[in-house]
Design a protein around this motif. Structure first.
Motif, PDB file in Angstrom:
ATOM      1  N   ARG A 101      34.015  32.799  42.295  1.00 10.24           N
ATOM      2  CA  ARG A 101      32.928  33.142  43.305  1.00 10.24           C
ATOM      3  C   ARG A 101      31.552  32.539  43.123  1.00 10.24           C
ATOM      4  O   ARG A 101      31.093  31.821  43.860  1.00 10.24           O
ATOM      5  N   ARG A 102      31.196  32.504  41.798  1.00  8.31           N
ATOM      6  CA  ARG A 102      29.971  32.104  41.458  1.00  8.31           C
ATOM      7  C   ARG A 102      29.924  30.783  41.397  1.00  8.31           C
ATOM      8  O   ARG A 102      29.048  29.882  41.753  1.00  8.31           O
ATOM      9  N   GLU A 103      30.830  29.903  41.005  1.00  9.26           N
ATOM     10  CA  GLU A 103      30.875  28.401  40.593  1.00  9.26           C
ATOM     11  C   GLU A 103      31.051  27.674  42.126  1.00  9.26           C
ATOM     12  O   GLU A 103      30.290  26.886  42.239  1.00  9.26           O
ATOM     13  N   LEU A 104      31.829  28.164  42.981  1.00  3.81           N
ATOM     14  CA  LEU A 104      32.064  27.653  44.238  1.00  3.81           C
ATOM     15  C   LEU A 104      31.314  28.160  45.584  1.00  3.81           C
ATOM     16  O   LEU A 104      31.442  28.025  46.449  1.00  3.81           O
ATOM     17  N   LYS A 105      30.417  29.159  45.092  1.00  2.00           N
ATOM     18  CA  LYS A 105      29.498  29.722  46.162  1.00  2.00           C
ATOM     19  C   LYS A 105      30.359  30.499  47.458  1.00  2.00           C
ATOM     20  O   LYS A 105      29.975  30.236  48.375  1.00  2.00           O
ATOM     21  N   ILE A 106      31.246  31.214  46.869  1.00  2.00           N
ATOM     22  CA  ILE A 106      32.109  31.797  47.948  1.00  2.00           C
ATOM     23  C   ILE A 106      31.612  33.167  48.330  1.00  2.00           C
ATOM     24  O   ILE A 106      31.091  33.908  47.485  1.00  2.00           O
ATOM     25  N   PRO A 107      31.468  33.191  49.446  1.00  2.00           N
ATOM     26  CA  PRO A 107      30.815  34.445  50.053  1.00  2.00           C
ATOM     27  C   PRO A 107      31.368  35.699  49.789  1.00  2.00           C
ATOM     28  O   PRO A 107      32.734  35.688  49.447  1.00  2.00           O
ATOM     29  N   ASP A 108      30.751  36.892  49.533  1.00  3.46           N
ATOM     30  CA  ASP A 108      31.397  38.384  49.279  1.00  3.46           C
ATOM     31  C   ASP A 108      32.247  38.779  50.193  1.00  3.46           C
ATOM     32  O   ASP A 108      33.304  39.559  49.772  1.00  3.46           O
ATOM     33  N   ASP A 109      32.353  38.134  51.612  1.00  2.89           N
ATOM     34  CA  ASP A 109      33.142  38.688  52.483  1.00  2.89           C
ATOM     35  C   ASP A 109      34.632  37.847  52.369  1.00  2.89           C
ATOM     36  O   ASP A 109      35.496  37.991  53.338  1.00  2.89           O
ATOM     37  N   GLN A 110      34.520  37.110  51.341  1.00  3.39           N
ATOM     38  CA  GLN A 110      36.070  36.566  51.042  1.00  3.39           C
ATOM     39  C   GLN A 110      36.810  36.881  49.720  1.00  3.39           C
ATOM     40  O   GLN A 110      36.114  37.084  48.503  1.00  3.39           O
ATOM     41  N   VAL A 111      38.063  37.164  50.099  1.00  2.55           N
ATOM     42  CA  VAL A 111      38.776  37.565  48.633  1.00  2.55           C
ATOM     43  C   VAL A 111      39.523  36.249  47.994  1.00  2.55           C
ATOM     44  O   VAL A 111      40.030  35.460  48.784  1.00  2.55           O
ATOM     45  N   VAL A 112      39.304  36.209  46.735  1.00  4.35           N
ATOM     46  CA  VAL A 112      40.045  35.020  46.072  1.00  4.35           C
ATOM     47  C   VAL A 112      41.433  35.320  46.092  1.00  4.35           C
ATOM     48  O   VAL A 112      41.692  36.301  45.243  1.00  4.35           O
ATOM     49  N   ILE A 113      42.612  34.924  46.762  1.00  2.00           N
ATOM     50  CA  ILE A 113      43.933  34.910  46.580  1.00  2.00           C
ATOM     51  C   ILE A 113      44.769  34.383  45.330  1.00  2.00           C
ATOM     52  O   ILE A 113      45.111  34.822  44.517  1.00  2.00           O
ATOM     53  N   CYS A 114      44.393  32.916  45.415  1.00  3.04           N
ATOM     54  CA  CYS A 114      45.069  32.236  44.143  1.00  3.04           C
ATOM     55  C   CYS A 114      44.447  31.047  44.231  1.00  3.04           C
ATOM     56  O   CYS A 114      43.532  30.479  44.902  1.00  3.04           O
ATOM     57  N   GLY A 115      44.846  30.209  43.289  1.00  7.57           N
ATOM     58  CA  GLY A 115      44.559  28.658  43.029  1.00  7.57           C
ATOM     59  C   GLY A 115      45.771  28.016  43.250  1.00  7.57           C
ATOM     60  O   GLY A 115      46.895  28.442  43.389  1.00  7.57           O
ATOM     61  N   LEU A 116      45.801  26.540  43.723  1.00  8.10           N
ATOM     62  CA  LEU A 116      46.768  25.696  43.762  1.00  8.10           C
ATOM     63  C   LEU A 116      46.237  24.175  43.045  1.00  8.10           C
ATOM     64  O   LEU A 116      45.541  23.711  43.363  1.00  8.10           O
ATOM     65  N   ALA A 117      47.197  24.011  42.022  1.00  7.73           N
ATOM     66  CA  ALA A 117      47.107  22.727  41.197  1.00  7.73           C
ATOM     67  C   ALA A 117      48.026  21.713  42.288  1.00  7.73           C
ATOM     68  O   ALA A 117      49.063  21.910  42.600  1.00  7.73           O
TER      69      ALA A 117
END
Length: 223
Positions: A178-194
């Protein structure tokens, strides 16, 4: 490539080559995946795509947090059920055993397992790292929609001759993401994808997980 070919050749790859993926190919994959079905056509997915130095910075930041013991608040959702019934527990343990056997990491080798787990946060050296999010105001149905979108990304990658690895591990360090990509607090990080070109000769990429026969999960109703 037929859809069935994409499905049957898709598997989670854990070693990628340095060969770059063009931005045009990534845009094509995402644009076509955006045709994914969603209830009410809400299209609730939020996608953050990292390449080049941005991907490297994200990976470095998470690995530093691990080294510093900065685990943060952890994932914002349950990646697994709180309790496993025997059938699901057996499947989870089997794939873990198969993977670490291929890697020659014996049971109880905590250092070896941690070394392999850390590779998640380097996207297994894939040149493209995606982070899938959803607004926290959304309901369970929209999480299903995001799963459909994620699957489309993976199958369309196969059409381009690319491979992927979905990674729930990124939810553990969502505070760093969230910090590195400046993701808003109203979004939940679900997963990554390589996403990238998989190394066909790499041992971990030889793992093909088993699938249950359809009679284990299918009930037919005809009358």
């Amino acid at each position: 490539m037929r859809v069935s070919e994409a499905i049957n050749s898709r598997r989670s790859m854990r070693v990628f080559t340095p060969e770059p993926v063009s931005k045009a190919d990534v845009e094509w994959i995402v644009t076509n995946a955006n045709r994914a079905a969603s209830n009410g056509n809400l299209q609730p997915w939020k996608l953050h795509i990292t390449m080049g130095k941005a991907r490297q910075r994200l990976s470095a930041a998470i690995l530093k947090a691990m080294d510093d013991g900065d685990s943060g608040p952890g994932a914002e959702y349950d990646v697994y059920p709180k309790e496993f019934t025997p059938v699901y527990d057996a499947r989870r343990k089997l794939v873990g055993k198969q993977l670490y056997t291929l890697l020659n990491v014996p049971r109880g080798d905590a250092a070896g397992m941690l070394k392999q787990f850390r590779k998640n946060y380097d996207f297994f050296d894939a040149p493209v790292g995606m982070i899938l999010c959803v607004e926290r105001r959304m309901g369970n149905g929209q999480w299903i929609d995001c799963g459909i979108f994620l699957d489309q990304l993976m199958l369309l990658a196969r059409e381009k001759g690319l491979h992927t690895c979905p990674q729930a591990a990124f939810s553990r360090y969502q505070h760093v993401v969230r910090r590195e990509l400046k993701i808003p607090d109203d979004q939940v990080v679900i997963c990554g994808l390589a996403l990238g070109h998989a190394d066909p000769d790499a041992v971990p990429n030889c793992l093909i997980t088993e699938r249950a026969p359809i009679q284990d999960f299918t009930t037919w109703h005809s009358e």
